[in-house]
Design a protein around this motif. Structure first.
Motif, PDB file in Angstrom:
ATOM      1  N   SER A  19       4.145   4.358 -23.023  1.00  0.00           N
ATOM      2  CA  SER A  19       5.552   4.692 -22.834  1.00  0.00           C
ATOM      3  C   SER A  19       5.711   6.172 -22.490  1.00  0.00           C
ATOM      4  O   SER A  19       4.773   6.961 -22.588  1.00  0.00           O
ATOM      5  CB  SER A  19       6.345   4.383 -24.114  1.00  0.00           C
ATOM      6  N   GLY A  20       6.913   6.547 -22.120  1.00  0.00           N
ATOM      7  CA  GLY A  20       7.219   7.948 -21.853  1.00  0.00           C
ATOM      8  C   GLY A  20       7.762   8.674 -23.071  1.00  0.00           C
ATOM      9  O   GLY A  20       8.182   9.828 -22.966  1.00  0.00           O
ATOM     10  N   LEU A  21       7.745   8.013 -24.231  1.00  0.00           N
ATOM     11  CA  LEU A  21       8.294   8.593 -25.453  1.00  0.00           C
ATOM     12  C   LEU A  21       7.260   9.469 -26.141  1.00  0.00           C
ATOM     13  O   LEU A  21       6.125   9.046 -26.368  1.00  0.00           O
ATOM     14  CB  LEU A  21       8.723   7.480 -26.415  1.00  0.00           C
ATOM     15  N   GLN A  22       7.672  10.686 -26.512  1.00  0.00           N
ATOM     16  CA  GLN A  22       6.784  11.602 -27.223  1.00  0.00           C
ATOM     17  C   GLN A  22       7.166  11.655 -28.701  1.00  0.00           C
ATOM     18  O   GLN A  22       8.334  11.871 -29.047  1.00  0.00           O
ATOM     19  CB  GLN A  22       6.862  12.997 -26.618  1.00  0.00           C
ATOM     20  N   VAL A  23       6.179  11.455 -29.550  1.00  0.00           N
ATOM     21  CA  VAL A  23       6.392  11.501 -30.997  1.00  0.00           C
ATOM     22  C   VAL A  23       5.480  12.571 -31.589  1.00  0.00           C
ATOM     23  O   VAL A  23       4.388  12.838 -31.083  1.00  0.00           O
ATOM     24  CB  VAL A  23       6.106  10.142 -31.662  1.00  0.00           C
ATOM     25  N   SER A  24       5.937  13.179 -32.663  1.00  0.00           N
ATOM     26  CA  SER A  24       5.098  14.165 -33.338  1.00  0.00           C
ATOM     27  C   SER A  24       3.857  13.482 -33.892  1.00  0.00           C
ATOM     28  O   SER A  24       3.887  12.312 -34.296  1.00  0.00           O
ATOM     29  CB  SER A  24       5.884  14.841 -34.467  1.00  0.00           C
ATOM     30  N   ALA A  25       2.740  14.201 -33.892  1.00  0.00           N
ATOM     31  CA  ALA A  25       1.478  13.632 -34.344  1.00  0.00           C
ATOM     32  C   ALA A  25       1.536  13.225 -35.808  1.00  0.00           C
ATOM     33  O   ALA A  25       0.777  12.368 -36.258  1.00  0.00           O
ATOM     34  CB  ALA A  25       0.344  14.627 -34.123  1.00  0.00           C
ATOM     35  N   ILE A  26       2.432  13.848 -36.566  1.00  0.00           N
ATOM     36  CA  ILE A  26       2.671  13.492 -37.961  1.00  0.00           C
ATOM     37  C   ILE A  26       4.104  13.006 -38.082  1.00  0.00           C
ATOM     38  O   ILE A  26       5.020  13.609 -37.518  1.00  0.00           O
ATOM     39  CB  ILE A  26       2.457  14.700 -38.894  1.00  0.00           C
ATOM     40  N   SER A  27       4.295  11.915 -38.796  1.00  0.00           N
ATOM     41  CA  SER A  27       5.653  11.431 -39.048  1.00  0.00           C
ATOM     42  C   SER A  27       5.912  11.439 -40.545  1.00  0.00           C
ATOM     43  O   SER A  27       4.985  11.576 -41.353  1.00  0.00           O
ATOM     44  CB  SER A  27       5.842  10.019 -38.485  1.00  0.00           C
ATOM     45  N   LEU A  28       7.174  11.292 -40.914  1.00  0.00           N
ATOM     46  CA  LEU A  28       7.544  11.208 -42.330  1.00  0.00           C
ATOM     47  C   LEU A  28       8.186   9.857 -42.572  1.00  0.00           C
ATOM     48  O   LEU A  28       9.159   9.489 -41.907  1.00  0.00           O
ATOM     49  CB  LEU A  28       8.520  12.326 -42.703  1.00  0.00           C
ATOM     50  N   GLY A  29       7.629   9.104 -43.519  1.00  0.00           N
ATOM     51  CA  GLY A  29       8.144   7.779 -43.828  1.00  0.00           C
ATOM     52  C   GLY A  29       8.801   7.716 -45.194  1.00  0.00           C
ATOM     53  O   GLY A  29       8.551   8.556 -46.058  1.00  0.00           O
ATOM     54  N   GLY A  30       9.634   6.699 -45.380  1.00  0.00           N
ATOM     55  CA  GLY A  30      10.368   6.553 -46.629  1.00  0.00           C
ATOM     56  C   GLY A  30       9.875   5.435 -47.517  1.00  0.00           C
ATOM     57  O   GLY A  30      10.580   4.990 -48.421  1.00  0.00           O
ATOM     58  N   TRP A  31       8.633   4.985 -47.275  1.00  0.00           N
ATOM     59  CA  TRP A  31       8.096   3.854 -48.040  1.00  0.00           C
ATOM     60  C   TRP A  31       7.815   4.255 -49.490  1.00  0.00           C
ATOM     61  O   TRP A  31       7.270   5.310 -49.756  1.00  0.00           O
ATOM     62  CB  TRP A  31       6.814   3.364 -47.361  1.00  0.00           C
ATOM     63  N   VAL A  32       8.183   3.402 -50.434  1.00  0.00           N
ATOM     64  CA  VAL A  32       7.975   3.551 -51.884  1.00  0.00           C
ATOM     65  C   VAL A  32       8.301   4.953 -52.395  1.00  0.00           C
ATOM     66  O   VAL A  32       7.712   5.420 -53.359  1.00  0.00           O
ATOM     67  CB  VAL A  32       6.539   3.156 -52.308  1.00  0.00           C
ATOM     68  N   THR A  33       9.230   5.617 -51.751  1.00  0.00           N
ATOM     69  CA  THR A  33       9.607   6.968 -52.179  1.00  0.00           C
ATOM     70  C   THR A  33      11.119   7.128 -52.177  1.00  0.00           C
ATOM     71  O   THR A  33      11.746   7.190 -53.225  1.00  0.00           O
ATOM     72  CB  THR A  33       8.976   8.029 -51.265  1.00  0.00           C
ATOM     73  N   TYR A  34      11.717   7.180 -50.996  1.00  0.00           N
ATOM     74  CA  TYR A  34      13.153   7.454 -50.884  1.00  0.00           C
ATOM     75  C   TYR A  34      13.961   6.237 -51.341  1.00  0.00           C
ATOM     76  O   TYR A  34      13.672   5.106 -50.979  1.00  0.00           O
ATOM     77  CB  TYR A  34      13.533   7.826 -49.459  1.00  0.00           C
ATOM     78  N   GLY A  35      14.968   6.530 -52.147  1.00  0.00           N
ATOM     79  CA  GLY A  35      15.798   5.463 -52.685  1.00  0.00           C
ATOM     80  C   GLY A  35      15.196   4.797 -53.903  1.00  0.00           C
ATOM     81  O   GLY A  35      15.782   3.875 -54.462  1.00  0.00           O
ATOM     82  N   ASP A  36      14.023   5.295 -54.357  1.00  0.00           N
ATOM     83  CA  ASP A  36      13.343   4.669 -55.494  1.00  0.00           C
ATOM     84  C   ASP A  36      12.693   5.725 -56.373  1.00  0.00           C
ATOM     85  O   ASP A  36      13.216   6.102 -57.411  1.00  0.00           O
ATOM     86  CB  ASP A  36      12.312   3.662 -54.984  1.00  0.00           C
ATOM     87  N   ALA A  37      11.553   6.251 -55.926  1.00  0.00           N
ATOM     88  CA  ALA A  37      10.750   7.125 -56.792  1.00  0.00           C
ATOM     89  C   ALA A  37      11.293   8.542 -56.887  1.00  0.00           C
ATOM     90  O   ALA A  37      11.042   9.225 -57.877  1.00  0.00           O
ATOM     91  CB  ALA A  37       9.300   7.165 -56.294  1.00  0.00           C
ATOM     92  N   VAL A  38      12.023   9.003 -55.884  1.00  0.00           N
ATOM     93  CA  VAL A  38      12.561  10.368 -55.924  1.00  0.00           C
ATOM     94  C   VAL A  38      14.057  10.332 -55.637  1.00  0.00           C
ATOM     95  O   VAL A  38      14.567   9.415 -54.982  1.00  0.00           O
ATOM     96  CB  VAL A  38      11.859  11.298 -54.907  1.00  0.00           C
ATOM     97  N   GLY A  39      14.766  11.337 -56.109  1.00  0.00           N
ATOM     98  CA  GLY A  39      16.201  11.434 -55.895  1.00  0.00           C
ATOM     99  C   GLY A  39      16.548  11.897 -54.503  1.00  0.00           C
ATOM    100  O   GLY A  39      15.691  12.343 -53.735  1.00  0.00           O
ATOM    101  N   ASP A  40      17.835  11.840 -54.178  1.00  0.00           N
ATOM    102  CA  ASP A  40      18.291  12.201 -52.834  1.00  0.00           C
ATOM    103  C   ASP A  40      17.982  13.652 -52.489  1.00  0.00           C
ATOM    104  O   ASP A  40      17.579  13.950 -51.355  1.00  0.00           O
ATOM    105  CB  ASP A  40      19.796  11.959 -52.713  1.00  0.00           C
TER     106      ASP A  40
END
Length: 297
Positions: A19-40
């Motif tokens: 694709s022509g889409l560029q993404v940063s080599a590192i991403s940040l995900g919200g799995w088992v963390t946001y909305g559960d293990a840590v506060g807003d």
């Protein structure tokens, strides 16, 4: 390389598959963390630090904390006033979330759930569209043609720009591409598998022909195996660790299974690499990340 002026010039950006889409080599995900293990507030601080470091790719799913992870990410985007065109936002549909009262038809990859689930995710994220939309697992009860047509409908409706898969095997991805080509539709651009030093076969062997034939891109998860490869859990579960403080879900099952045969095998492998890291003058995390860095994008 396209990047907004507030982003770090040290961050690398890569084209996602063909694709022509560029993404940063590192991403940040919200799995088992946001909305559960840590506060807003903690989630907001993490996302702000990631954005300031040049990360443009933020990953979520309808099933993360029953949709609450998407809500937190959506709040952060609004809070910081980030321009939508500077971000690559992804979410995934399959497991369902708390938006349905009845589990029937509120999961899987049927046309009904893919469309309704995506609309619900967009509401939680407070967005008009996501850049990347994943089928979070294969659904062997739904014809692949139904899934391919539904994902193309979402793209044609402007609710997603690209679609892909997560934890599908090579045969399933190839079937989706064969169906898409037969129908003159768009096939899955990317796959999101687990990939780290202890889990390499799918990425490095099984998918080899998919890279060549379809230009498949990867957005891998758990490069440090949820922190296990850092050595953090070698002597038990720290009280401030994600596994210890998680309320429910995947990390809870990890906590309950700590000490079983598979855990002990993994910890033994991690401990065996400690002398290698020390000899190289690197942390265990650095060793594991760079030891499994041959990721074909």
């Amino acid at each position: 390389m396209a990047a907004s002026t507030n982003q770090s010039p040290k961050m690398q950006y890569r084209f996602l598959g063909r694709s022509g889409l560029q993404v940063s080599a590192i991403s940040l995900g919200g799995w088992v963390t946001y909305g559960d293990a840590v506060g807003d507030d903690m989630a907001f601080n993490c996302m702000k630090a990631a954005y300031d470091a040049g990360i443009n790719f933020f990953d979520c799913a309808e099933g993360y904390a029953d949709g609450k992870s998407e809500i937190v990410m959506g709040k952060a985007i609004k809070k910081f006033g980030w321009k939508r065109n500077d971000l690559v936002i992804s979410t995934k549909i399959y497991w369902g979330s708390a938006f349905g009262d009845n589990p029937v038809n509120n999961g899987g990859l049927s046309r009904k759930h893919l469309i309704e689930g995506t609309e619900a995710s967009l509401k939680r994220l407070q967005l008009e569209y996501v850049d990347l939309l994943y089928c979070h697992r294969p659904d062997r009860h739904t014809p692949i043609e139904e899934t391919v047509r539904a994902m193309n409908h979402l793209i044609n409706s402007g609710k997603a720009f690209y679609w892909g898969t997560s934890e599908w095997n090579s045969e399933e991805i190839a079937m989706a591409w064969a169906c898409a080509e037969r129908l003159n539709l768009i096939g899955p651009v990317m796959e999101q598998p687990e990939y780290n030093m202890l889990k390499r076969d799918k990425v490095e062997r099984e998918f080899a022909l998919l890279y060549e034939n379809y230009g498949l891109g990867l957005t891998i998860f758990s490069p440090l195996k949820q922190g296990i490869l850092t050595g953090r859990y070698n002597d038990g579960i720290p009280s401030d660790s994600r596994i210890a403080i998680a309320k429910e879900g995947y990390t809870t099952s990890q906590r309950d299974s700590y000490g079983d045969e598979q855990w002990q095998k993994t910890l033994a492998q991690v401990k065996s690499l400690k002398p290698v890291a020390e000899k190289l003058g690197r942390t265990k995390a650095h060793l594991h990340l760079h030891g499994s860095s041959r990721i074909p994008m």
